[in-house]
Design a protein around this motif. Structure first.
Motif, PDB file in Angstrom:
ATOM      1  N   THR A   1       2.257   1.803  -3.422  1.00  0.00           N
ATOM      2  CA  THR A   1       1.255   2.404  -4.306  1.00  0.00           C
ATOM      3  C   THR A   1       1.161   3.903  -4.073  1.00  0.00           C
ATOM      4  OG1 THR A   1      -0.034   0.355  -4.354  1.00  0.00           O
ATOM      5  CG2 THR A   1      -1.188   2.391  -4.924  1.00  0.00           C
ATOM      6  N   GLU A   2       1.215   4.304  -2.813  1.00  0.00           N
ATOM      7  CA  GLU A   2       1.155   5.731  -2.481  1.00  0.00           C
ATOM      8  C   GLU A   2       2.364   6.475  -3.025  1.00  0.00           C
ATOM      9  OE1 GLU A   2      -0.112   8.403   1.443  1.00  0.00           O
ATOM     10  OE2 GLU A   2       0.326   6.273   1.639  1.00  0.00           O
TER      11      GLU A   2
ATOM     12  N   ASP B   1       7.496  13.105   0.617  1.00  0.00           N
ATOM     13  CA  ASP B   1       6.828  14.029  -0.287  1.00  0.00           C
ATOM     14  C   ASP B   1       7.761  15.129  -0.791  1.00  0.00           C
ATOM     15  OD1 ASP B   1       4.282  12.724   0.001  1.00  0.00           O
ATOM     16  OD2 ASP B   1       4.209  13.591   2.020  1.00  0.00           O
TER      17      ASP B   1
ATOM     18  N   ARG C   1      11.052   8.419  -5.642  1.00  0.00           N
ATOM     19  CA  ARG C   1       9.842   7.839  -5.058  1.00  0.00           C
ATOM     20  C   ARG C   1       9.511   6.505  -5.729  1.00  0.00           C
ATOM     21  NH1 ARG C   1       6.105  11.098  -2.234  1.00  0.00           N
ATOM     22  NH2 ARG C   1       4.345  10.174  -3.356  1.00  0.00           N
ATOM     23  N   HIS C   2       9.646   6.440  -7.048  1.00  0.00           N
ATOM     24  CA  HIS C   2       9.369   5.196  -7.763  1.00  0.00           C
ATOM     25  C   HIS C   2      10.379   4.112  -7.378  1.00  0.00           C
ATOM     26  CE1 HIS C   2       6.194   7.024  -9.935  1.00  0.00           C
ATOM     27  NE2 HIS C   2       6.935   7.689 -10.813  1.00  0.00           N
TER      28      HIS C   2
ATOM     29  N   PRO D   1      10.186  12.425  -8.286  1.00  0.00           N
ATOM     30  CA  PRO D   1       9.364  11.282  -8.721  1.00  0.00           C
ATOM     31  C   PRO D   1      10.193  10.028  -8.962  1.00  0.00           C
ATOM     32  CG  PRO D   1       8.668  13.276  -9.854  1.00  0.00           C
ATOM     33  CD  PRO D   1       9.920  13.627  -9.101  1.00  0.00           C
TER      34      PRO D   1
ATOM     35  N   CYS E   1       0.828  -1.211   0.000  1.00  0.00           N
ATOM     36  CA  CYS E   1       0.000   0.000   0.000  1.00  0.00           C
ATOM     37  C   CYS E   1       0.860   1.259   0.000  1.00  0.00           C
ATOM     38  CB  CYS E   1      -0.937   0.002   1.202  1.00  0.00           C
ATOM     39  SG  CYS E   1      -2.256  -1.226   1.123  1.00  0.00           S
TER      40      CYS E   1
ATOM     41  N   HIS F   1       3.999   5.769  -5.715  1.00  0.00           N
ATOM     42  CA  HIS F   1       3.873   5.893  -7.178  1.00  0.00           C
ATOM     43  C   HIS F   1       2.964   7.059  -7.567  1.00  0.00           C
ATOM     44  CE1 HIS F   1       6.206   2.526  -8.513  1.00  0.00           C
ATOM     45  NE2 HIS F   1       5.502   1.634  -7.831  1.00  0.00           N
ATOM     46  N   GLN F   2       2.209   7.571  -6.589  1.00  0.00           N
ATOM     47  CA  GLN F   2       1.287   8.667  -6.865  1.00  0.00           C
ATOM     48  C   GLN F   2       1.949  10.017  -6.549  1.00  0.00           C
ATOM     49  OE1 GLN F   2      -1.989   7.595  -4.341  1.00  0.00           O
ATOM     50  NE2 GLN F   2      -2.585   5.817  -5.594  1.00  0.00           N
ATOM     51  N   ALA F   3       1.219  11.083  -6.785  1.00  0.00           N
ATOM     52  CA  ALA F   3       1.740  12.426  -6.522  1.00  0.00           C
ATOM     53  C   ALA F   3       1.901  12.637  -5.017  1.00  0.00           C
ATOM     54  CB  ALA F   3       0.796  13.469  -7.097  1.00  0.00           C
TER      55      ALA F   3
ATOM     56  N   ARG G   1       1.629  14.081  -1.230  1.00  0.00           N
ATOM     57  CA  ARG G   1       0.449  14.489  -0.481  1.00  0.00           C
ATOM     58  C   ARG G   1       0.587  15.917   0.029  1.00  0.00           C
ATOM     59  NH1 ARG G   1       1.819  10.255   4.024  1.00  0.00           N
ATOM     60  NH2 ARG G   1       3.680  11.552   3.772  1.00  0.00           N
TER      61      ARG G   1
END
Length: 612
Positions: free
Chosen positions: A387-388, A414, A421-422, A418, A384, A390-392, A394
């Motif tokens: 997955t977070e 944050d 983060r990936h 990118p 989980c 991989h997203q923009a 927060r």
């Protein structure tokens, strides 16, 4: 820096650590920076045992333990009082065992003809100049749980032994073996109290041999307990950091305690303009070199003020600190997720009401935050989190307002590019796929991770005290037997909202070790005021340190807009991600220190190797 290392292989090694002292009985093991009495061994050749550090086993016990070594009962070698590294050889098997709190971490790297092991990952990286691992450092910043990436260290090509595991080397190779159970057999608080008292008493006594002068912090309940235990054995110089900006009652309790305990001589340490967070970062050469980013880089000025006061009034050989007392004696409210998982709804609701009163929020809000973590395990939680990632990024909100999580994603995540983060997300997914055993309870996982983090940071304080003041730092709450005694008590008993640290109160009630008013204390000091004062006073230095030319920025571990925004909030005294900023600053300091460390400072070519 103080460390230990060794070689295991069929052929001879071609390098040696500088400033080494051989570990008796073990032909290819060395201690660097340790005093003679801190390195003890028995046996030799195919049957040998050595302990490095503060080990409570006497010579007879070590000799008797050779029988345990012969039968490869490795776990039994970790149960003496104190905190230490164990090296044991039985025939062709060599076991290197660190402690449960990361004060003696173990790393290794395998070469064609054998394996190097060490308590310093940086030393092993220096064998060939291996660089730091950006993804592992991203995990350190974003997750702050040392075992989140398993055997991955902060350096490429260097592996780490996870918490509760040992390194076992045989002719077949090197592997890690778990020696500590994931979950302890639960013991009720009243039943555990005598064991906790005995373990803490032994932990203090190990550091006091009758000739060593002692000093101790005298502040919260944890450090006060250690100071009073040490005072049973002789005079103790007790010090309290008493900055008026803190507005706590540590000094009031310290004065009363010193008046009630004859062997305690108390001194207050007044705050000064420079005794705030982030002081001294304009001269990184004044900070001791550590093997990993260290939280005490941020608070070094405060710790120096305390240690300087000790040296002004007494030449102490050992200084006691209450580090990790919170981690073993209490528990965060995240244990509510475990109560929900175990369907103990009535107890969960009762405790939620207690925690809600303390935080001035509704019990329903408390339970809503706890519920998501009750519905997944560690591996699922990591997926989980991936997955977070991989997203923009927060929007920032205080961590306490986010749902409880097995591995909370910190604000530093944050701030990353990118790409980083990936990469971190992919590493977490791989870690989840490779997870062979999971703790049943969230509290069991977070307790171990908190201890490993505190233990690693305390090693930084130890380096500062030893290097600058010739003083040993003792943190008994990080000892194996203390950890085992405390964590066997379920988290909902240690962290029940109605009592403050009930395990300690139960352990020392009616013993005359601690005054009754200390055991009845229900308050705790905090350093938030000095954190914000430092953020304001040193805003310009922090902006340069974490600015566009920072090493973190170059690696994509921070990006400028969110960091600049957070520093502006901090300088204005607004709520901010203090923990994430502390991690980022200490990581930046560490990366800059790495640039001044070369392989030549660690290793030299062995005599038998021809040099062109």
């Amino acid at each position: 820096m103080r460390w230990s290392t060794g070689w295991y292989g069929a052929s001879r090694h071609d390098r040696l650590p500088r400033n080494r002292k051989p570990v008796p009985g073990l032909d290819t093991a060395w201690a660097v920076g340790w005093l003679t009495h801190q390195v003890r061994s028995v046996g030799s050749g195919p049957l040998a045992l050595a302990v490095i550090g503060d080990c409570g086993a006497d010579d007879q016990q070590l000799h008797q333990a050779l029988t345990t070594v012969r039968t490869r009962g490795w776990a039994a070698l970790t149960c003496w009082p104190g905190s230490y590294l164990t090296i044991a050889r039985s025939g062709e098997s060599l076991a290197v065992i660190g402690d449960l709190a990361g004060q003696y971490p173990v790393y290794w790297r395998t070469e064609g003809t054998g394996t190097w092991w060490a308590t310093s990952a940086g030393a092993l990286a220096a064998l060939d100049g291996a660089p730091f691992d950006p993804t592992a450092l991203a995990a350190h910043l974003a997750l702050a749980q040392p075992d989140a990436l398993g055997q991955r260290s902060l350096f490429r090509a260097v592996s780490r032994v996870p918490t509760g595991h040992l390194l076992l080397m045989t002719p077949g190779g090197a592997t890690t073996v778990r020696y500590e159970p994931i979950n302890y057999q639960p013991v009720s608080l009243p039943d555990a109290a005598p064991r906790v008292r005995a373990a803490l008493s032994d932990a203090v006594d190990v550091r006091l041999d009758g000739t060593r002068a002692a000093s101790a912090d005298l502040a919260g309940l944890d450090s006060t307990t250690l100071a009073c235990l040490a005072a049973r054995r002789g005079p103790v110089t007790a010090v309290t950091f008493a900055d008026a900006r803190l507005r706590d009652d540590d000094l009031t309790y310290a004065i009363r305690t010193a008046a009630a305990v004859p062997q305690l001589t108390h001194h207050a340490v007044p705050g000064r303009d420079e005794t705030v967070y982030y002081s001294g970062l304009d001269d990184l050469s004044s900070l001791p070199l550590t093997d990993a980013p260290n939280a005490y880089a941020v608070t070094a000025a405060i710790k120096r003020a305390v240690l300087e006061t000790v040296t002004e009034h007494r030449s102490a050989a050992v200084h006691f600190t209450g580090a990790a007392g919170d981690a073993v004696l209490s528990a965060p409210s995240s244990y509510l997720s475990d109560l929900l998982r175990d369907r103990r709804h009535r107890r969960a609701l009762a405790h939620a009401h207690g925690h809600a009163r303390l935080r001035h929020i509704s019990p329903l809000t408390v339970l809503r935050r706890a519920r998501p973590a009750s519905r997944t395990g560690l591996g699922g939680a990591w997926r989980c989190t991936a997955t977070e990632l991989h997203q923009a990024p927060r929007e920032w909100v205080p961590q306490a307002e986010r749902p409880v999580a097995w591995t909370p994603l910190l604000a530093a995540a944050d701030w990353m590019s990118p790409e980083v983060r990936h990469q971190l997300a992919e590493a977490l997914e791989a870690a989840a796929d490779g997870l062979s055993e999971e703790p049943r309870h969230l509290a069991a996982w977070t307790d171990r991770q908190d201890l490993a983090r505190v233990g690693a940071d305390t090693s930084g304080l130890r380096e500062l005290a030893r290097t600058d003041y010739g003083m040993e730092v003792a943190a008994p709450f990080l000892d194996n037997e203390v950890i085992r005694a405390c964590l066997a008590v379920p988290a909902d008993q240690r962290g029940a909202p109605g009592r403050y640290k009930p395990l300690l109160a139960e352990a020392f009630a009616h013993t005359d070790v601690l005054p009754d008013f200390v055991l009845a204390r229900a308050t705790k000091g905090g350093f938030n005021a000095l954190a914000y004062a430092g953020l304001t006073r040193h805003a310009a230095i922090l902006a340069r340190l974490l600015g566009p030319s920072s090493r973190l920025s170059a690696a994509g571990l921070i990006t400028q807009p969110p960091v600049e925004h957070m520093l502006q909030r901090a300088a204005a005294g607004q709520p901010t991600a203090q923990g994430a900023l502390h991690l980022a600053v200490s990581a930046e300091v560490w990366l800059r220190q790495l640039e001044t460390t070369t392989a030549a400072s660690w290793w030299e070519v062995a005599d038998h190797v021809a040099v062109a």
